[in-house]
Design an enzyme around this catalytic site. Structure first.
Site, PDB file in Angstrom:
ATOM      1  N   GLN A 123      -5.467  -8.989  -2.239  1.00 45.00           N
ATOM      2  CA  GLN A 123      -5.535  -7.943  -1.207  1.00 45.00           C
ATOM      3  C   GLN A 123      -6.987  -7.645  -0.831  1.00 45.00           C
ATOM      4  OE1 GLN A 123      -3.511  -7.919  -3.821  1.00 45.00           O
ATOM      5  NE2 GLN A 123      -1.635  -6.746  -3.475  1.00 45.00           N
TER       6      GLN A 123
ATOM      7  N   ASN B 124      -3.159   2.368 -10.061  1.00 48.27           N
ATOM      8  CA  ASN B 124      -3.606   1.611  -8.880  1.00 48.27           C
ATOM      9  C   ASN B 124      -3.513   0.130  -9.241  1.00 48.27           C
ATOM     10  OD1 ASN B 124      -4.675   1.609  -6.140  1.00 48.27           O
ATOM     11  ND2 ASN B 124      -6.590   0.850  -7.009  1.00 48.27           N
TER      12      ASN B 124
ATOM     13  N   ASP C  88      -1.542   4.565  -6.359  1.00 49.96           N
ATOM     14  CA  ASP C  88      -0.112   4.443  -6.072  1.00 49.96           C
ATOM     15  C   ASP C  88       0.673   5.631  -6.601  1.00 49.96           C
ATOM     16  OD1 ASP C  88      -1.243   1.547  -6.146  1.00 49.96           O
ATOM     17  OD2 ASP C  88       0.564   1.552  -4.908  1.00 49.96           O
TER      18      ASP C  88
ATOM     19  N   GLY D 147       0.866  -1.175   0.000  1.00 48.59           N
ATOM     20  CA  GLY D 147       0.000   0.000   0.000  1.00 48.59           C
ATOM     21  C   GLY D 147       0.903   1.225   0.000  1.00 48.59           C
ATOM     22  N   ALA D 148       0.601   2.161  -0.897  1.00 47.79           N
ATOM     23  CA  ALA D 148       1.538   3.253  -1.159  1.00 47.79           C
ATOM     24  C   ALA D 148       1.968   4.027   0.098  1.00 47.79           C
ATOM     25  CB  ALA D 148       0.935   4.185  -2.214  1.00 47.79           C
TER      26      ALA D 148
HETATM   27  O1  MRU Z   1       0.762  -4.099  -4.534  1.00 44.94           O
HETATM   28  P1  MRU Z   1       0.110  -3.337  -3.426  1.00 44.94           P
HETATM   29  O2  MRU Z   1      -0.706  -4.209  -2.516  1.00 44.94           O
HETATM   30  O3  MRU Z   1       1.111  -2.489  -2.665  1.00 44.94           O
HETATM   31  O4  MRU Z   1      -0.904  -2.348  -4.156  1.00 44.94           O
HETATM   32  C1  MRU Z   1      -1.649  -1.463  -3.357  1.00 44.94           C
HETATM   33  C2  MRU Z   1      -2.647  -0.656  -4.099  1.00 44.94           C
HETATM   34  O5  MRU Z   1      -2.769  -0.720  -5.298  1.00 44.94           O
HETATM   35  C3  MRU Z   1      -3.452   0.328  -3.281  1.00 44.94           C
HETATM   36  O6  MRU Z   1      -4.716   0.507  -3.821  1.00 44.94           O
HETATM   37  C4  MRU Z   1      -2.709   1.683  -3.268  1.00 44.94           C
HETATM   38  O7  MRU Z   1      -1.390   1.523  -2.859  1.00 44.94           O
HETATM   39  C5  MRU Z   1      -3.378   2.677  -2.396  1.00 44.94           C
HETATM   40  S1  MRU Z   1      -3.162   2.308  -0.679  1.00 44.94           S
HETATM   41  C6  MRU Z   1      -3.889   3.551   0.231  1.00 44.94           C
END
Ligand code: MRU
Length: 357
Positions: free
Chosen positions: A205, A256, A246, A55-56
């Site tokens: 996720q 995203n 992201d 998550g970013a």
């Molecule tokens: O690969 P990930 O699980 O890190 O991807 C996360 C996402 O795409 C989320 O939607 C994004 O980071 C927003 S988190 C507030």
């Protein structure tokens, strides 16, 4: 899941704990809620790369603590603190390419190092730790504000039927979330909610994390296979879509989790709003459009698992880019915004943020 929604204390996906970076190991959820105490920069880098933390915003916070950790370890080992802290920044920059929060957090850590003269290197561990604490505290405040902004724009309809993709909740941030934050606020305000969480292939996720978080808060949630989203939206069963991001380019295009773009297309076709909720630290004015956003490619094994024919490969882009034209508005700690997101606009908004905060 049913019953009265009750918003528990925020999750703590990343915290500093007795000279270690303590992470909720998200790979083990929902079966086990276990912590990983990272005691070296190598471990922090591995945790980010393997999605133990993801998550970013959470990636950015973790990397910031990772730099502070590098400085602390350097003192214990009698090494050059500045060199090790700068080395940590370089190492952590290479962990994941898409979420710009990672680079923004590391740039802030570098600025702290550059502001301290070499003669005062002994101050670095504490100063870096303070900056990491600030990044976390700001994120928690941001989540609270996005919650209110989202609550205001969401259609006033009970029950409100929401669809989300991936996990942009407490686990993906300092603790409150971006896309899920308005849902927590709505539940707290007594609104009736019904959430569809896209499963989110290949790492699930949505099914593992979003469903777990919402169930924990007693918000009614059902899991949907990714391929079902478009038809469920088309038959009129969804009032709005809300997702995280992201990286958001200057023109508003938003990267995203893979599978977000088709959901946005379905929302447009059905005439329902499609919101992107993200902190200002997810906006990247130096990336003009979505075409320039680097999209992480992950290993084929994540897609193929153990039950695929031998000799078959896989294409595994981890993110996609939703064009700005499909996004209703960009929900931030400074309100519901519209592009362009230039350096100037973002700097002005960030300043207002300081004043307000
Ligand atoms: O690969 P990930 O699980 O890190 O991807 C996360 C996402 O795409 C989320 O939607 C994004 O980071 C927003 S988190 C507030």
């Amino acid at each position: 899941v049913s019953g009265q929604a009750s918003i528990p204390a925020p999750l703590e996906p990343v915290r500093w704990d007795q000279d270690a970076v303590r992470l909720i190991d998200q790979r083990l959820l929902p079966e086990k809620l276990e912590h990983w105490y990272c005691r070296s920069v190598d471990e922090v880098a591995r945790a980010i790369r393997t999605l133990a933390v993801r998550g970013a915003p959470a990636i950015g916070i973790t990397a910031a603590y990772g730099v502070a950790l590098g400085a602390h370890r350097a003192v214990e080992r009698g090494r050059n603190i500045r060199d090790d802290a700068l080395g940590a920044i370089e190492q952590l920059r290479g962990t994941r390419p898409t979420a710009v929060n990672l680079f923004h957090a590391l740039d802030r850590m570098r600025a702290v190092i550059e502001a301290i003269p070499a003669a005062k290197d002994r101050e670095l561990p504490q100063r870096l730790l303070e900056e990491a604490h600030r990044i976390l505290a700001e994120d928690l405040e941001t989540g609270r504000r996005i919650a209110q902004v989202g609550l205001e724009v969401m259609p006033k309809r009970d029950p409100l039927r929401v669809l989300t993709h991936c996990n942009a909740g407490g686990l993906a941030t300092g603790g409150w979330g971006t896309a899920l934050a308005p849902l927590y606020a709505a539940a707290q305000a007594g609104r009736e909610l019904s959430v569809l969480a896209d499963e989110t292939r290949p790492l699930l996720q949505g099914r593992r994390l979003t469903a777990w978080e919402l169930a924990r808060a007693r918000i009614p949630v059902r899991v949907l296979v990714d391929g079902a989203a478009a038809s469920v939206i088309a038959r009129g069963d969804v009032d709005l879509v809300i997702v995280g991001a992201d990286r958001i380019a200057a023109n508003g295009d938003a990267a995203n989790k893979i599978g977000t773009f088709p959901v946005a297309l379905a929302a447009r076709e059905a005439g329902i709003p499609f919101y992107v909720a993200a902190p200002l630290s997810t906006f990247d004015p130096d990336t003009p459009t979505g075409r320039e956003i680097p999209v992480e490619e992950r290993g084929a094994e994540e897609v193929l698992g153990s039950a695929s024919p031998e000799g078959v490969g896989a294409l595994n882009p981890a993110f996609d880019v939703t064009p700005a034209s499909l996004i209703t508005s960009w929900l931030t700690e400074r309100g519901a915004l519209q592009p362009p997101f230039t350096r100037e606009t973002l700097a002005r908004l960030a300043k207002e943020n300081d004043k307000a905060g």
